[in-house]
Design an enzyme around this catalytic site. Structure first.
Site, PDB file in Angstrom:
ATOM      1  N   HIS A 166      10.340  22.699 -19.094  1.00 10.59           N
ATOM      2  CA  HIS A 166      11.372  22.338 -18.106  1.00 10.59           C
ATOM      3  C   HIS A 166      11.008  21.004 -17.460  1.00 10.59           C
ATOM      4  CE1 HIS A 166      14.489  23.970 -15.088  1.00 10.59           C
ATOM      5  NE2 HIS A 166      14.251  22.711 -14.763  1.00 10.59           N
TER       6      HIS A 166
ATOM      7  N   ASP B 223      15.906  12.323 -16.572  1.00 12.50           N
ATOM      8  CA  ASP B 223      16.317  11.436 -15.477  1.00 12.50           C
ATOM      9  C   ASP B 223      15.554  11.730 -14.188  1.00 12.50           C
ATOM     10  OD1 ASP B 223      17.750  13.873 -15.611  1.00 12.50           O
ATOM     11  OD2 ASP B 223      19.430  13.104 -14.454  1.00 12.50           O
TER      12      ASP B 223
ATOM     13  N   HIS C  33      13.111  17.150 -16.618  1.00 12.75           N
ATOM     14  CA  HIS C  33      14.360  16.382 -16.704  1.00 12.75           C
ATOM     15  C   HIS C  33      14.050  14.920 -17.016  1.00 12.75           C
ATOM     16  CE1 HIS C  33      17.188  19.422 -14.892  1.00 12.75           C
ATOM     17  NE2 HIS C  33      16.030  19.927 -14.477  1.00 12.75           N
TER      18      HIS C  33
ATOM     19  N   GLY D  71      22.309  21.297 -11.873  1.00 11.34           N
ATOM     20  CA  GLY D  71      23.117  20.851 -10.740  1.00 11.34           C
ATOM     21  C   GLY D  71      23.135  21.903  -9.643  1.00 11.34           C
TER      22      GLY D  71
ATOM     23  N   HIS E 199      19.571  27.257 -15.378  1.00  9.10           N
ATOM     24  CA  HIS E 199      18.973  27.144 -14.039  1.00  9.10           C
ATOM     25  C   HIS E 199      19.541  28.289 -13.188  1.00  9.10           C
ATOM     26  CE1 HIS E 199      17.860  22.916 -14.879  1.00  9.10           C
ATOM     27  NE2 HIS E 199      17.143  22.953 -13.772  1.00  9.10           N
TER      28      HIS E 199
ATOM     29  N   ASP F 240       9.661  20.101 -13.671  1.00 10.27           N
ATOM     30  CA  ASP F 240      11.025  19.825 -13.218  1.00 10.27           C
ATOM     31  C   ASP F 240      11.278  18.316 -13.223  1.00 10.27           C
ATOM     32  OD1 ASP F 240      13.519  20.817 -12.697  1.00 10.27           O
ATOM     33  OD2 ASP F 240      13.201  21.174 -10.568  1.00 10.27           O
TER      34      ASP F 240
ATOM     35  N   GLU G  22      17.208  29.719  -8.104  1.00 16.08           N
ATOM     36  CA  GLU G  22      16.456  28.640  -7.442  1.00 16.08           C
ATOM     37  C   GLU G  22      17.005  28.500  -6.020  1.00 16.08           C
ATOM     38  OE1 GLU G  22      17.316  24.783  -9.045  1.00 16.08           O
ATOM     39  OE2 GLU G  22      15.566  23.833  -8.130  1.00 16.08           O
TER      40      GLU G  22
HETATM   41  O1  LIG Z   1      15.816  21.879 -10.073  1.00 15.34           O
HETATM   42  C1  LIG Z   1      16.948  21.506 -10.397  1.00 15.34           C
HETATM   43  N1  LIG Z   1      18.004  22.333 -10.206  1.00 15.34           N
HETATM   44  C2  LIG Z   1      19.266  21.999 -10.566  1.00 15.34           C
HETATM   45  N2  LIG Z   1      19.555  20.816 -11.113  1.00 15.34           N
HETATM   46  C3  LIG Z   1      18.555  19.944 -11.287  1.00 15.34           C
HETATM   47  C4  LIG Z   1      17.233  20.240 -10.962  1.00 15.34           C
HETATM   48  N3  LIG Z   1      16.478  19.169 -11.266  1.00 15.34           N
HETATM   49  C5  LIG Z   1      17.292  18.246 -11.773  1.00 15.34           C
HETATM   50  N4  LIG Z   1      18.555  18.706 -11.781  1.00 15.34           N
HETATM   51  C6  LIG Z   1      19.772  18.016 -12.217  1.00 15.34           C
HETATM   52  C7  LIG Z   1      19.799  16.553 -11.818  1.00 15.34           C
HETATM   53  C8  LIG Z   1      19.860  15.814 -13.119  1.00 15.34           C
HETATM   54  O2  LIG Z   1      20.689  14.674 -13.044  1.00 15.34           O
HETATM   55  C9  LIG Z   1      20.421  16.844 -14.071  1.00 15.34           C
HETATM   56  C10 LIG Z   1      20.171  16.610 -15.535  1.00 15.34           C
HETATM   57  O3  LIG Z   1      18.846  16.307 -15.824  1.00 15.34           O
HETATM   58  O4  LIG Z   1      19.837  18.045 -13.636  1.00 15.34           O
HETATM   59 ZN   LIG Z   2      15.409  21.709 -13.340  1.00 17.51          ZN
END
Ligand SMILES: O=c1[nH]cnc2c1ncn2[C@H]1C[C@H](O)[C@@H](CO)O1
Ligand SMILES: [Zn+2]
EC number: 3.5.4.4
Length: 364
Positions: free
Chosen positions: A21, A25, A23, A183, A210, A302, A213
């Site tokens: 996990h 970006d 991301h 998101g 996701h 993350d 959380e």
């Molecule tokens: O922890 C998270 N929870 C929900 N969405 C998240 C988390 N970390 C990053 N994101 C979102 C923001 C990014 O733009 C998107 C795709 O990687 O996923």
């Molecule tokens: Zn995430």
């Protein structure tokens, strides 16, 4: 008899690790954000110095709320709107993971966030795949073997999940190994995307969600029982279905039992959870209880930029908080490798030829 290697930040970095996990970006190098902003004419960055910018990303993510945590992504996505930028960010991501001792990673991103400069979804996926392959080559040249699989995310607040699920299936033979939704969680239950999950199941494709959380048990229950998620992104709130009695004995509710019995992997991200308020401190992060109860727990980053972490630093923090030793770190790593979305035979090979010998050498 050989002595066990002491657990330090350095030795943990040397140990083979698996990351499920992360991301794309959320993991840029601050200096790269600055250079890409310059090249692409992006003018909204809050700082023009790499150290200050890195600190800004970490501090603004320390907000206690997922919605505010997500605000920093406007800047990283803002500089990732060309193919060259995507190739560069993806290649550097792999280099950084390899330098941290990661031997297998699944890195995720939402292609729909990179279309503002006019790129189409297919060129976006192809650019990121090219970057990952370039990063693997650079890591190999530096003496490190790493394999990276891609997860495509759809954003919960948008309505493009079926389209993104189709994109993931279209690129399944080019290294896209699964799908996710990301998101804001509250107000956007996973069942809004049922058509995407049904399509993926019909295609025998893999996906994680996701869930659990920023929102609790109903989100986890829907993700598993309505949508069919194979893994849970975070899933921390599953502890709400576990009661500890006066003797310290744990009593699992039906959902928690189901998650443990079915060995549903939990992609846990301790630092991120503390930043978004899903946990209060590392010492009382639910990962301690869940690992003790033998849930299939994995350790993840993350967002390395926003959370200022690496897999090694997350593991080191857990060692400090819970007194874990090498066998525990091996357990987290094997759990993650078993839970990956690549072929069974490939997972077994990495466990037997890389992870087990790596930890055996450290355990001594
Ligand atoms: O922890 C998270 N929870 C929900 N969405 C998240 C988390 N970390 C990053 N994101 C979102 C923001 C990014 O733009 C998107 C795709 O990687 O996923
Ligand atoms: Zn995430």
């Amino acid at each position: 008899m050989a002595m066990s290697t002491p657990l330090t930040a350095d030795t943990i970095r040397q140990a083979p690790k698996v990351l499920l996990h992360d991301h794309l970006d959320g993991g840029l190098r601050p200096a790269t954000v600055l250079e890409l902003a310059d090249a692409g004419g992006y003018r909204d960055l809050p700082h023009d110095d790499a150290a200050a910018l890195g600190a800004w990303f970490r501090e603004s993510a320390d907000s206690g709320s997922l919605v505010r945590y997500l605000e920093g992504f406007a800047h990283t996505c803002g500089v990732m709107q060309t193919e060259d930028a995507l190739v560069r960010v993806a290649a550097e991501c792999v280099e950084d993971l390899a330098a941290d001792g990661v031997v297998y990673a699944e890195v995720r991103y939402a292609p729909e966030l990179f279309t503002e400069g006019g790129l189409g979804l297919d060129p976006i996926v192809e650019a990121v795949q090219a970057g990952f392959r370039e990063g693997e080559r650079r890591a190999a040249a530096a003496g490190r073997t790493i394999r990276v699989g891609t997860l495509l995310c759809a954003m919960r607040q948008n309505a493009r999940s079926l389209e993104i699920a189709e994109l993931a299936v279209r690129y399944r033979d080019s290294g896209v190994v699964g799908f996710d939704i990301a998101g804001p969680e509250a107000g956007f239950p996973p069942t809004r995307n049922l058509d995407a999950f049904e399509y993926l199941r019909q295609q025998n494709a893999h996906f994680t969600i996701h869930a659990g959380e920023a929102f609790g048990l109903p989100s986890i229950w829907e993700a598993i029982q309505h949508c069919g998620a194979e893994r849970l992104g975070h899933g921390v709130r599953i502890v709400d279905d576990i009661k500890i009695d006066a003797d310290g004995r744990a009593h699992l509710g039906r959902l928690a039992s189901y998650v443990r019995d079915r060995r549903i992997p939990l992609e846990m991200c301790p630092t991120s959870n503390i930043q978004t308020g899903a946990a209060t401190a590392i010492e009382n992060h639910p990962i301690g209880l869940l690992a003790r109860l033998r849930f299939r727990v994995t350790v993840n980053t993350d967002n390395r930029l926003m959370s200022g972490c690496t897999v090694s630093s997350e593991m080191a923090a857990l060692v400090d908080a819970f007194g874990y030793g090498w066998p525990d770190l091996q357990w987290f790593t094997v759990n993650a490798m078993k839970s990956a979305f690549i072929d069974f035979e490939d997972r077994l090979e990495i466990i037997n030829t890389v992870i087990k010998p790596g930890y055996a050498a450290l355990i001594g």
